[in-house]
Design a protein around this motif. Structure first.
Motif, PDB file in Angstrom:
ATOM      1  N   LEU A  83      56.473 -11.307  43.361  1.00 22.98           N
ATOM      2  CA  LEU A  83      57.384 -10.586  44.211  1.00 22.98           C
ATOM      3  C   LEU A  83      57.560  -9.418  43.247  1.00 22.98           C
ATOM      4  CD1 LEU A  83      58.720 -10.883  46.827  1.00 22.98           C
ATOM      5  CD2 LEU A  83      60.756 -11.726  45.675  1.00 22.98           C
ATOM      6  N   HIS A  84      57.293  -8.173  43.465  1.00 23.04           N
ATOM      7  CA  HIS A  84      57.487  -6.716  43.123  1.00 23.04           C
ATOM      8  C   HIS A  84      58.292  -6.164  43.764  1.00 23.04           C
ATOM      9  CE1 HIS A  84      53.950  -7.368  40.353  1.00 23.04           C
ATOM     10  NE2 HIS A  84      53.459  -8.290  41.496  1.00 23.04           N
ATOM     11  N   PRO A  85      58.805  -5.016  43.229  1.00 24.05           N
ATOM     12  CA  PRO A  85      59.709  -4.075  44.350  1.00 24.05           C
ATOM     13  C   PRO A  85      58.863  -3.406  45.314  1.00 24.05           C
ATOM     14  CG  PRO A  85      60.252  -3.492  42.057  1.00 24.05           C
ATOM     15  CD  PRO A  85      58.872  -4.549  42.029  1.00 24.05           C
ATOM     16  N   GLU A  86      57.705  -3.416  45.192  1.00 25.64           N
ATOM     17  CA  GLU A  86      56.860  -2.817  46.348  1.00 25.64           C
ATOM     18  C   GLU A  86      56.504  -3.631  47.215  1.00 25.64           C
ATOM     19  OE1 GLU A  86      56.047  -0.945  42.234  1.00 25.64           O
ATOM     20  OE2 GLU A  86      55.915  -2.665  43.062  1.00 25.64           O
ATOM     21  N   GLY A  87      56.597  -5.036  47.107  1.00 24.72           N
ATOM     22  CA  GLY A  87      56.221  -5.975  48.097  1.00 24.72           C
ATOM     23  C   GLY A  87      55.725  -7.347  47.421  1.00 24.72           C
ATOM     24  N   VAL A  88      55.172  -7.986  48.341  1.00 24.56           N
ATOM     25  CA  VAL A  88      54.539  -9.253  47.636  1.00 24.56           C
ATOM     26  C   VAL A  88      53.136  -9.381  47.367  1.00 24.56           C
ATOM     27  CG1 VAL A  88      54.467 -11.855  48.526  1.00 24.56           C
ATOM     28  CG2 VAL A  88      56.381 -10.410  49.131  1.00 24.56           C
ATOM     29  N   LEU A  89      52.594  -9.810  46.410  1.00 26.44           N
ATOM     30  CA  LEU A  89      51.344 -10.142  45.930  1.00 26.44           C
ATOM     31  C   LEU A  89      50.974 -11.417  45.867  1.00 26.44           C
ATOM     32  CD1 LEU A  89      48.563  -8.677  45.004  1.00 26.44           C
ATOM     33  CD2 LEU A  89      49.169  -8.792  42.863  1.00 26.44           C
ATOM     34  N   LEU A  90      49.721 -11.855  46.589  1.00 22.84           N
ATOM     35  CA  LEU A  90      49.416 -13.227  46.708  1.00 22.84           C
ATOM     36  C   LEU A  90      47.954 -13.172  45.996  1.00 22.84           C
ATOM     37  CD1 LEU A  90      50.278 -14.212  50.187  1.00 22.84           C
ATOM     38  CD2 LEU A  90      50.908 -15.759  48.226  1.00 22.84           C
ATOM     39  N   GLN A  91      47.998 -13.589  44.702  1.00 19.99           N
ATOM     40  CA  GLN A  91      46.886 -13.535  43.810  1.00 19.99           C
ATOM     41  C   GLN A  91      46.058 -15.156  44.191  1.00 19.99           C
ATOM     42  OE1 GLN A  91      45.601 -11.539  41.961  1.00 19.99           O
ATOM     43  NE2 GLN A  91      47.347 -10.336  40.950  1.00 19.99           N
ATOM     44  N   ARG A  92      44.887 -15.277  44.947  1.00 19.95           N
ATOM     45  CA  ARG A  92      44.521 -16.382  45.611  1.00 19.95           C
ATOM     46  C   ARG A  92      43.258 -16.646  44.800  1.00 19.95           C
ATOM     47  NH1 ARG A  92      42.934 -14.992  51.303  1.00 19.95           N
ATOM     48  NH2 ARG A  92      42.194 -12.967  50.433  1.00 19.95           N
ATOM     49  N   SER A  93      43.090 -17.876  44.494  1.00 17.92           N
ATOM     50  CA  SER A  93      42.175 -18.485  43.484  1.00 17.92           C
ATOM     51  C   SER A  93      40.880 -18.635  44.460  1.00 17.92           C
ATOM     52  CB  SER A  93      42.264 -19.917  43.198  1.00 17.92           C
ATOM     53  OG  SER A  93      43.433 -19.942  42.417  1.00 17.92           O
ATOM     54  N   GLY A  94      39.852 -17.685  44.029  1.00 20.85           N
ATOM     55  CA  GLY A  94      38.705 -17.629  44.580  1.00 20.85           C
ATOM     56  C   GLY A  94      38.634 -16.739  45.756  1.00 20.85           C
ATOM     57  N   GLY A  95      39.871 -15.809  46.057  1.00 18.85           N
ATOM     58  CA  GLY A  95      39.713 -15.141  47.350  1.00 18.85           C
ATOM     59  C   GLY A  95      40.441 -13.587  46.526  1.00 18.85           C
ATOM     60  N   VAL A  96      40.214 -12.705  47.559  1.00 14.11           N
ATOM     61  CA  VAL A  96      40.776 -11.220  47.095  1.00 14.11           C
ATOM     62  C   VAL A  96      42.203 -11.288  47.073  1.00 14.11           C
ATOM     63  CG1 VAL A  96      38.606 -10.148  47.845  1.00 14.11           C
ATOM     64  CG2 VAL A  96      40.603 -10.336  49.416  1.00 14.11           C
ATOM     65  N   PRO A  97      42.829 -10.433  46.386  1.00 13.95           N
ATOM     66  CA  PRO A  97      44.460 -10.783  46.325  1.00 13.95           C
ATOM     67  C   PRO A  97      44.895 -10.088  47.644  1.00 13.95           C
ATOM     68  CG  PRO A  97      43.615  -9.420  44.413  1.00 13.95           C
ATOM     69  CD  PRO A  97      42.385  -9.755  45.181  1.00 13.95           C
ATOM     70  N   LEU A  98      46.030 -10.433  48.071  1.00  8.74           N
ATOM     71  CA  LEU A  98      46.727  -9.954  49.350  1.00  8.74           C
ATOM     72  C   LEU A  98      47.896  -9.642  49.099  1.00  8.74           C
ATOM     73  CD1 LEU A  98      46.620  -9.902  52.377  1.00  8.74           C
ATOM     74  CD2 LEU A  98      47.343 -12.306  52.377  1.00  8.74           C
ATOM     75  N   PHE A  99      47.923  -8.196  49.435  1.00 10.53           N
ATOM     76  CA  PHE A  99      49.407  -7.423  49.341  1.00 10.53           C
ATOM     77  C   PHE A  99      49.996  -7.195  50.289  1.00 10.53           C
ATOM     78  CE2 PHE A  99      51.700  -3.309  48.670  1.00 10.53           C
ATOM     79  CZ  PHE A  99      52.648  -3.845  48.021  1.00 10.53           C
ATOM     80  N   LEU A 100      51.275  -7.490  50.583  1.00 11.81           N
ATOM     81  CA  LEU A 100      52.177  -7.270  51.659  1.00 11.81           C
ATOM     82  C   LEU A 100      53.075  -6.038  51.216  1.00 11.81           C
ATOM     83  CD1 LEU A 100      52.657 -10.889  52.853  1.00 11.81           C
ATOM     84  CD2 LEU A 100      50.735  -9.358  53.573  1.00 11.81           C
ATOM     85  N   ASP A 101      52.897  -5.013  51.717  1.00 18.01           N
ATOM     86  CA  ASP A 101      53.937  -4.054  51.469  1.00 18.01           C
ATOM     87  C   ASP A 101      55.209  -4.404  52.161  1.00 18.01           C
ATOM     88  OD1 ASP A 101      55.324  -1.244  52.438  1.00 18.01           O
ATOM     89  OD2 ASP A 101      53.843  -0.738  50.589  1.00 18.01           O
ATOM     90  N   ARG A 102      56.337  -4.105  51.217  1.00 14.69           N
ATOM     91  CA  ARG A 102      57.662  -4.466  51.774  1.00 14.69           C
ATOM     92  C   ARG A 102      58.045  -4.026  53.027  1.00 14.69           C
ATOM     93  NH1 ARG A 102      62.163  -2.537  47.698  1.00 14.69           N
ATOM     94  NH2 ARG A 102      62.875  -1.170  49.444  1.00 14.69           N
ATOM     95  N   GLU A 103      57.566  -2.777  53.304  1.00 10.50           N
ATOM     96  CA  GLU A 103      57.723  -2.125  54.872  1.00 10.50           C
ATOM     97  C   GLU A 103      57.016  -2.955  56.006  1.00 10.50           C
ATOM     98  OE1 GLU A 103      57.128   0.046  52.092  1.00 10.50           O
ATOM     99  OE2 GLU A 103      59.450   0.386  52.135  1.00 10.50           O
ATOM    100  N   SER A 104      56.129  -3.828  55.503  1.00 13.76           N
ATOM    101  CA  SER A 104      55.205  -4.295  56.643  1.00 13.76           C
ATOM    102  C   SER A 104      55.772  -5.760  56.915  1.00 13.76           C
ATOM    103  CB  SER A 104      53.780  -4.221  56.282  1.00 13.76           C
ATOM    104  OG  SER A 104      53.705  -5.517  55.029  1.00 13.76           O
ATOM    105  N   ILE A 105      56.824  -6.147  56.080  1.00  9.04           N
ATOM    106  CA  ILE A 105      57.107  -7.613  56.282  1.00  9.04           C
ATOM    107  C   ILE A 105      58.354  -7.505  57.313  1.00  9.04           C
ATOM    108  CG2 ILE A 105      58.536  -9.506  55.191  1.00  9.04           C
ATOM    109  CD1 ILE A 105      56.955  -8.629  52.620  1.00  9.04           C
ATOM    110  N   GLU A 106      58.090  -8.283  58.341  1.00  9.68           N
ATOM    111  CA  GLU A 106      59.134  -8.176  59.616  1.00  9.68           C
ATOM    112  C   GLU A 106      59.904  -9.401  59.402  1.00  9.68           C
ATOM    113  OE1 GLU A 106      57.692  -6.870  63.199  1.00  9.68           O
ATOM    114  OE2 GLU A 106      56.642  -5.421  62.497  1.00  9.68           O
TER     115      GLU A 106
END
Length: 167
Positions: A83-106
């Motif tokens: 959890l970052h001030p900019e949003g949520v970062l999911l560091q997935r094992s064996g996959g590309v990281p998934l970043f959810l900008d906080r403005e995109s979270i509904e």
């Protein structure tokens, strides 16, 4: 010798089922070929909270069976949610990281399951977010049950801050 044919039939049946599953997954990926690209991970401030767990999958919002096959979003894996001030970062094992900008979270909620992973009531943290015109649900299961309430509180704080800035 009397079990040879039934054994060969069982093996052929299992192989046919796996082949059909693989063909279905490839067909789903082709159907989703026009799906938007994932957002790049920006430069981020230090994580305020890091929680280990499992990335469950990403589905179309409201349809917990319609898995997104492209970009590896439909593949379950171990993950760390940051959890970052900019949003949520999911560091997935064996996959590309998934970043959810906080403005995109509904929306943030809990569920008992999605896309092939069913757990106890409210065992998954589900984030509903927007990627272009697509509204998606991403599920995460904390490794420790006690981390779930900490994560939910931190996510609520992140989105409340977002709502206050936009509202």
């Amino acid at each position: 010798m009397e079990y040879l044919w039934p054994t060969l039939f069982a093996i052929a049946l299992v192989l046919a089922i796996f082949a059909l599953m693989a063909a279905g997954w490839r067909s789903r990926k082709r159907a989703q070929a026009a799906f938007p690209e994932l957002p790049a991970v920006p430069e981020l401030a230090d994580a305020g909270l890091t929680i280990p767990g499992q990335y469950v999958s990403t589905t179309k919002a409201g349809d917990w069976l319609d898995r997104i096959a492209v970009h590896g979003l439909g593949v379950r894996s171990g993950a760390e949610l940051e959890l970052h001030p900019e949003g949520v970062l999911l560091q997935r094992s064996g996959g590309v990281p998934l970043f959810l900008d906080r403005e995109s979270i509904e929306e943030i909620r809990t569920e008992g399951g999605m896309a092939g992973k069913f757990v106890e009531k409210d065992g998954l943290v589900v984030l509903t977010w927007r990627l272009g015109e697509e509204l998606l649900d991403t599920g995460f299961r904390t490794r420790k049950a006690e981390d779930r309430s900490r994560l939910l509180a931190a996510l609520e704080e992140l989105t409340r801050t977002n709502t206050e800035k936009n509202g």
